[in-house]
Design an enzyme around this catalytic site. Structure first.
Site, mmCIF file in Angstrom:
data_model
loop_
_atom_site.group_PDB
_atom_site.id
_atom_site.type_symbol
_atom_site.label_atom_id
_atom_site.label_comp_id
_atom_site.label_asym_id
_atom_site.label_seq_id
_atom_site.Cartn_x
_atom_site.Cartn_y
_atom_site.Cartn_z
ATOM 1 N N SER A 151 0.842 -1.181 0.000
ATOM 2 C CA SER A 151 0.000 0.000 0.000
ATOM 3 C C SER A 151 0.887 1.244 0.000
ATOM 4 O O SER A 151 1.669 1.437 -0.928
ATOM 5 C CB SER A 151 -0.957 -0.048 1.192
ATOM 6 O OG SER A 151 -1.999 0.878 1.046
ATOM 7 N N ASP A 206 -9.974 -3.996 -5.167
ATOM 8 C CA ASP A 206 -9.386 -3.167 -4.121
ATOM 9 C C ASP A 206 -9.911 -1.731 -4.208
ATOM 10 O O ASP A 206 -9.675 -1.047 -5.202
ATOM 11 C CB ASP A 206 -7.862 -3.181 -4.279
ATOM 12 C CG ASP A 206 -7.130 -2.510 -3.130
ATOM 13 O OD1 ASP A 206 -7.773 -1.807 -2.329
ATOM 14 O OD2 ASP A 206 -5.905 -2.688 -3.041
ATOM 15 N N HIS A 243 -7.857 -5.384 -1.170
ATOM 16 C CA HIS A 243 -6.606 -4.811 -0.682
ATOM 17 C C HIS A 243 -5.767 -5.808 0.103
ATOM 18 O O HIS A 243 -4.550 -5.753 0.066
ATOM 19 C CB HIS A 243 -6.936 -3.603 0.207
ATOM 20 C CG HIS A 243 -5.783 -2.687 0.442
ATOM 21 N ND1 HIS A 243 -5.171 -1.989 -0.572
ATOM 22 C CD2 HIS A 243 -5.135 -2.339 1.588
ATOM 23 C CE1 HIS A 243 -4.199 -1.247 -0.061
ATOM 24 N NE2 HIS A 243 -4.156 -1.438 1.231
#
Length: 694
Positions: free
Chosen positions: A545, A631, A666
Site C-alpha cells: 500500500s 481493491d 486490498h
C-alpha cells in the site's frame, strides 16, 4: 486477443500506449496507460483491461512454475508452524464467556460462547457464528463487524464476499438460531446496539466508498425507514460510531487524517439531538469516552503528542488537563473502567501501559514486561467493572503471548503462548534495536532479528511502511522464520511518516517532508551495510500500500542496493490519484499528501517523487508486484500501469512480475492458509532472485 496487449507465454506482456494528456497549473502531464482504468469502475468488465491482467497473470504463473517446488516447501514450513486446531482464551462479557476456535484444516474460525455459571465440559457451549459455513463456495470471505446485543440474545455481523469492503449486515437470534429478515447491504462500519437492543447504529459506504453518515435501523422495519442520525458534508471526512465505556452514550465521530469532531447521543434515546463535544478545528484531533458525568478527552490541541483531559458532560468543550502532553511520552490512547483507567503510549518508541485511579491522580502503576524490545497492548476488555485486564505481548524472538493482569495484585498471569507445532527455540535467535543516522543526522530506529549462528555479511530483508502515523512494531512472525532460517537477517526500518517515535515523527514524513520516509529507508539500508550485516545487492525489500509507494520511490533512487523487491498493492500512481477527486479515498488523503488540484507546490512535489511518474531508463532490481481487482484503497490499475511503464523503459533483463487477484481486494486472499500461499510465493521469489533457493 486484441492488440491492446502483445503477449505470449514465451515473453512478458507489452501494453499498448495510448497517451492521455492533461494540464495543471500550466504544466502538462501525459499518461500512456490510462486506458487500464476500466471506464465502468468499480465494475471491471472491459475486455481489453481483463485480457491484459490475464496476460500478466499467465506470465507470472509461467515464470514461477519452475519454482513451485520451492513455493510448496515454504508453504509446508509455514503451515507446520501454525497450530491448526487452535482456541483463543475465553473472555467474560456479562453472563457469558466468549472465544474463537479454528478446526484442523479450516481457513476460517468459529465463534463460541457458554454461560459463566454453566459447566466447562462442553455441554453448555453454543456456536454463535460459523465462518467456514458462511464462506463455503466463496472465493473470498471476510467477516467485518460483529456485535452481540447487551442482553446476549442477538448477534449482528457483517460479511464481504468479494473484497470490495462493502459489507452486508445480518442479524441472528441467539435464542433460536434463526436469522432475522433484516439485511443491510453496503456498510463499512462498526455495529452498535442501542435503544434496549431494539436497534443498530451503522454507516453506509456511499458511491465513492466514503462513510459520510451514521444511521439507525430498528429491527423488523424496512431500510427505507432508517433514520440518519448524522450526515457529514465534508467529502474528506469519514464517520464512525462506538459505545461509551459505561454503555450509556453513543460516540459519533467524524475525521480525516488531521482533524476530528465528536458528538454524543444517549444510547437509550438515539434520536435525541446530538451533543457536540467541541467544534472541529483544522489540525486538532480528539477522541472521547464517558464515565458517569465526566467526559474524558484524548487530544492534541496543546501538544502534538496528545494530552488526556476531562470535562463535565454539561459543558463538554471545557477541557481540563489530567495528563499533560510531553515530548518524551507519546500518549496513544486510553481505556476507562469503573475503578481505574488505563493509559497507553510509547516512550522512546517502546510500548507502555499504565493504570491510573480516579480518586488518586498521583497513583500510577506501570505494567512491566520482560524484554528490552517488544510490542504490547491492551486486548479485549469489554466489561466496565473488571478486576483483570487482557493484554497482548510479543517481540521479534518471543511468540505472541496473552496475559491477564490482575489489578489488585499487580500481577501478570500468562494465559496463552503461541504454540509452534514444528518447534521453535528462541535461544537460536538474536534481536537488536539499532539506531542508524539518516543523511540529515536524524537517528532512525531499526529492529533486526537473525540466527545466532549467522555469518556476516549475509542476505538481509528490509521491511518498511512510513505513512499515516502507523507504527510498525517489533513483533513476532512464524512465516518470517523461513527467511531467517536460510541465513537472512530480517529488519524493520522505523522510518519517518510512521508515529513510532511520536507525532513529530509522523509529521516529519508527510506533506512537504514526505521524501524523508524514502531517504530514511535508503539510509537505513546503507547503515546496515556499513555495520557489516549485509552488502549492496544482497538486500531484499518489501512493503504494501503506502509501503508499496516506498518501494517504488527507492527503486527509482537507488536501484543498485536491492537484490529483490516485493510491492504489495502499491500506491504508486500518486499524482494521478490525488488529482482525481472522484476516487474513493482522494479527498480524505489530501491532508496526508497535499492537494495538487489547488496547490501548485503540492503538484510539483508529488510529481517529483510519484513512483509511476519517475520511472526512467535505467536498470531496476527483480520485482514482484501484486494487485487486487476489487481493491477500493489502491485501485488495480495503479500497479498495472506501473508495471507496464517499467516494462517499456527499464534497461535490464531482471524479472518483473505482476499478479492480480481477480476475486480479492486490498488484503489479498482471505483464508488463513490461502494467504499463507501468497507469502510462500513472495518468499520463493525473493530466494530465487537472491540465489538462496533451497
Amino acid at each position: 486477443m486484441d492488440d491492446a496487449t502483445e503477449h505470449s507465454v514465451s515473453r512478458p506482456p507489452v501494453a499498448v500506449k495510448r497517451p492521455v494528456k492533461a494540464t495543471h497549473h500550466g504544466l502538462e502531464i501525459s499518461d500512456d496507460y490510462a486506458w487500464l482504468r476500466d471506464p465502468g469502475y468499480p465494475t471491471v468488465d472491459d475486455k481489453e483491461v481483463l485480457d491484459h491482467l490475464d496476460a500478466e497473470n499467465a506470465w507470472f504463473e509461467a515464470r514461477m512454475e519452475p519454482h513451485r517446488p520451492l513455493v510448496d516447501t515454504l508453504f509446508q514450513e509455514m503451515r507446520a508452524r501454525i497450530k491448526e486446531a487452535d482456541t483463543s482464551v475465553p473472555r467474560k462479557d456479562g453472563d457469558w464467556l466468549y472465544w474463537i476456535e479454528f478446526e484442523d484444516g479450516a481457513e476460517y474460525k468459529k465463534w463460541w460462547r457458554r454461560p459463566v455459571a454453566g459447566p466447562d465440559d462442553g455441554s453448555a457451549d453454543e456456536l454463535i457464528l460459523d465462518e467456514p459455513a458462511l464462506a463455503e463456495g466463496k472465493d473470498y470471505f471476510r467477516l467485518g463487524a460483529l456485535s452481540v446485543s447487551q442482553d446476549g440474545t442477538r448477534l449482528a455481523y457483517a460479511v464481504d464476499d468479494n473484497g470490495s469492503e462493502r459489507f452486508t449486515v445480518r442479524i441472528k437470534d441467539l435464542t433460536t438460531g434463526e436469522m432475522l429478515p433484516d439485511e443491510i447491504p453496503g456498510t463499512l462500519s462498526s455495529l452498535v446496539w442501542v435503544a434496549g437492543d431494539t436497534a443498530l447504529i451503522y454507516s453506509l459506504a456511499n458511491e465513492q466508498w466514503r462513510t459520510d453518515n451514521a444511521r439507525l435501523h430498528r429491527l423488523g422495519t424496512p431500510l427505507s425507514d432508517d433514520a440518519e442520525l448524522y450526515h457529514e458534508d465534508d467529502e474528506g471526512f469519514r464517520v464512525g460510531s462506538s459505545l461509551s465505556a459505561d454503555d450509556k452514550w453513543v460516540l459519533i465521530g467524524a475525521s480525516d487524517h488531521e482533524t476530528s469532531e465528536v458528538r454524543l447521543v444517549p444510547a437509550d434515546d438515539p434520536l435525541a439531538t446530538p451533543l457536540l463535544v467541541r467544534e472541529r478545528q483544522t489540525g486538532v484531533e480528539y477522541d472521547v469516552d464517558v464515565n458517569g458525568a465526566t467526559l474524558f478527552v484524548h487530544a492534541n490541541d496543546e501538544h502534538e503528542n496528545f494530552r488526556l483531559a476531562t470535562a463535565p458532560l454539561a459543558d463538554p468543550s471545557e477541557w481540563t488537563t489530567l495528563i499533560a502532553g510531553s515530548d518524551e511520552f507519546y500518549l496513544t490512547g486510553f481505556e476507562l473502567h469503573r475503578d481505574f483507567y488505563v493509559v497507553e503510549g510509547r516512550q522512546a518508541g517502546l510500548d507502555t501501559i499504565e493504570l491510573r485511579y480516579y480518586d488518586d491522580p498521583q497513583r500510577i502503576e506501570p505494567i512491566a514486561f520482560p524484554e528490552e524490545s517488544y510490542s504490547a497492548g491492551l486486548g479485549n476488555n469489554p466489561e466496565f467493572a473488571t478486576e483483570t485486564l487482557r493484554l497482548s505481548y510479543e517481540s521479534m524472538v518471543s511468540p505472541s503471548t496473552v496475559y491477564d493482569y490482575h489489578v489488585g495484585e499487580r500481577r501478570l498471569e500468562t494465559r496463552k503462548v503461541q504454540e509452534i507445532p514444528s518447534g521453535y527455540d528462541a535461544s537460536l535467535y538474536r534481536t537488536e534495536r539499532l539506531e542508524i543516522a539518516a543523511r540529515d543526522g536524524t537517528a532512525i530506529p531499526v529492529s533486526i532479528v537473525y540466527r545466532a549462528d549467522r555469518s556476516n555479511p549475509g542476505p538481509l530483508h528490509l521491511y518498511g511502511y512510513g505513512a499515516y502515523g502507523i507504527a510498525i512494531p517489533p513483533g513476532f512472525s512464524t512465516a518470517r522464520l523461513s527467511l531467517v532460517d536460510r541465513g537472512f537477517a530480517y529488519a524493520i526500518a522505523h522510518i519517518r511518516g510512521g508515529d513510532d517515535l511520536g507525532r513529530a515523527w509522523y509529521k516529519a514524513g508527510k506533506l512537504e517532508r514526505r521524501t524523508n520516509a524514502f531517504t530514511d529507508f535508503v539510509d537505513a539500508a546503507k547503515g546496515l551495510i556499513a555495520a557489516g550485516y549485509t552488502e549492496a545487492g544482497r538486500i531484499s525489500i518489501s512493503g504494501g500500500s503506502a509501503g508499496g509507494e516506498l518501494m517504488g520511490a527507492v527503486i527509482n533512487s537507488d536501484p543498485e542496493l536491492w537484490g529483490a523487491v516485493v510491492a504489495h498493492v502499491p500506491f504508486v500512481d500518486v499524482l494521478n490519484t490525488m488529482l482525481d477527486a472522484s476516487l474513493p479515498l482522494t479527498p480524505g488523503e489530501w491532508p496526508e499528501w497535499g492537494n495538487p488540484i489547488e496547490d501548485r507546490a503540492a503538484f510539483e512535489l508529488i510529481a517529483s517523487y510519484s513512483p509511476y511518474d519517475n520511472v526512467r531508463a535505467q536498470g531496476y532490481p527483480p520485482m514482484l508486484v501484486t494487485a487486487g481487482l476489487n481493491d477500493p484503497r489502491v485501485t488495480y490499475w495503479e500497479p498495472a500501469k506501473w508495471v507496464a511503464r517499467l516494462r517499456d523503459v527499464k534497461t535490464d533483463g531482471n524479472e518483473l512480475l505482476l499478479k492480480t487477484n481477480m476475486g480479492a481486494g486490498h488484503g489479498g486472499k482471505s483464508g488463513r492458509f490461502q494467504s499463507l500461499e501468497e507469502t510462500a510465493e513472495e518468499f520463493a521469489f525473493i530466494l530465487w532472485q537472491m540465489g538462496c533457493a533451497r
